[in-house]
Design a protein around this motif. Structure first.
Motif, PDB file in Angstrom:
ATOM      1  N   THR A 106      57.654  96.062 109.480  1.00 42.66           N
ATOM      2  CA  THR A 106      56.434  96.253 110.287  1.00 42.66           C
ATOM      3  C   THR A 106      56.810  96.272 111.768  1.00 42.66           C
ATOM      4  OG1 THR A 106      55.894  93.860 110.251  1.00 42.66           O
ATOM      5  CG2 THR A 106      54.911  95.250 108.548  1.00 42.66           C
ATOM      6  N   HIS A 153      50.855  92.344 108.613  1.00 46.17           N
ATOM      7  CA  HIS A 153      51.977  92.434 109.543  1.00 46.17           C
ATOM      8  C   HIS A 153      53.123  91.479 109.189  1.00 46.17           C
ATOM      9  CE1 HIS A 153      53.691  93.967 113.200  1.00 46.17           C
ATOM     10  NE2 HIS A 153      53.850  92.754 113.712  1.00 46.17           N
ATOM     11  N   ASP A 204      48.297  97.033 107.608  1.00 45.48           N
ATOM     12  CA  ASP A 204      48.741  96.786 108.974  1.00 45.48           C
ATOM     13  C   ASP A 204      48.547  98.022 109.851  1.00 45.48           C
ATOM     14  OD1 ASP A 204      49.901  95.387 111.076  1.00 45.48           O
ATOM     15  OD2 ASP A 204      51.930  95.966 110.525  1.00 45.48           O
TER      16      ASP A 204
END
Length: 280
Positions: A120, A260, A232
């Motif tokens: 991420t 995330h 996310d």
């Protein structure tokens, strides 16, 4: 607690977890101590995690020159870290804003990186940033959550540049796939683990030259994982595909139901994805 000395004389600390082949871990934040990563969902049972506390965070010393918080200036820290460990080529895992640091290090020292897992992660180093529209698209996916209305109002204040500390606290649920007790406890550690003054300098003007980085990585032979969380906004799954498309041997993967911090949302899924990648 082991330490080494950066080229500018700053003493930097790192933490060891687990056994096995070494994996050099760069935290995000930006400028958050590595403690928030825990054991990366149990990845320490498969790899020896060597987790850097960036300068001015955790157990690392505060540098004499605050300008060295700028991400491109920290590339020398990562290379000194590798040399200190005595590793000719390293496997690297970088989370969130740590992705920029990992990419800049790879661009400057491509032959020293064997593989890179971007979790991420940001890629401003390659000219990709996350727009407000991306964040809003991800936020909308959580509209059915009981906390959504309060968190959304707080996010509007963030987007308007009018956020209070309470607003920043209120948007925390958007970063987790599940806003449960474990997520709340994890979110509560953010302030004590983060150096916000350093974070403000991390992406200061001059930090990034995407054309130069892309040129340096055009012939890079390292394998790259670009892992995105389904829920996310940084990056959205389709933005992760775009990031992967900028690197010669990159693979985008989306972890279902993850935000995330995917190692918290589904540790088994996360460790399976990362270990499968590392095994090639």
């Amino acid at each position: 607690m082991p330490t080494f000395t950066a080229p500018d004389g700053t003493e930097l600390a790192y933490h060891l977890r687990g056994e096995g082949e070494p994996l050099l871990v760069l935290p995000g934040g930006p400028m958050r101590a590595s403690a928030y990563l825990g054991d990366l969902g149990g990845l320490s049972s498969r790899r020896r995690l060597i987790m850097l506390d960036p300068r001015g965070t955790g157990d690392s010393a505060v540098p004499a020159d605050p300008a060295t918080y700028r991400v491109d200036r920290q590339v020398a820290d990562v290379e000194a870290f590798r040399e200190h460990l005595g590793l000719d080529r390293v496997d690297v895992l970088a989370h969130s804003a740590g992705g920029d640091l990992a990419l800049l290090h790879a661009a400057r020292h491509p032959r020293r990186v064997r593989s890179l897992a971007l979790i991420t992660a940001r890629a401003r180093a390659l000219g990709v940033d996350f727009a407000e529209e991306d964040r809003r698209e991800a936020v909308a996916l959580r509209a059915g959550e009981p906390w959504f209305a309060t968190a959304y109002r707080a996010y509007e204040a963030v987007w308007a540049g009018e956020a209070t500390d309470d607003d920043w606290d209120a948007i925390a649920p958007f970063f987790y796939g599940r806003w449960d007790g474990a997520a709340r406890a994890h979110a509560a550690t953010d302030v004590e683990q983060s150096n916000y003054g350093a974070a403000d300098r991390y992406a200061a003007p001059g930090a990034f030259d995407p054309a130069e980085a892309l040129d340096a990585l055009a012939g890079w032979d390292a394998r790259v994982l670009v892992l995105a969380g389904e829920l996310d906004g940084g990056p959205l799954p389709r933005v992760a595909v775009r990031i992967a498309g900028l690197l010669p041997h990159a693979e985008p993967v989306v972890q279902p139901g993850a935000g995330h911090l995917p190692w918290l949302d589904d540790p088994r899924c996360f460790t399976g994805i990362v270990e499968t990648f590392l095994q090639g």
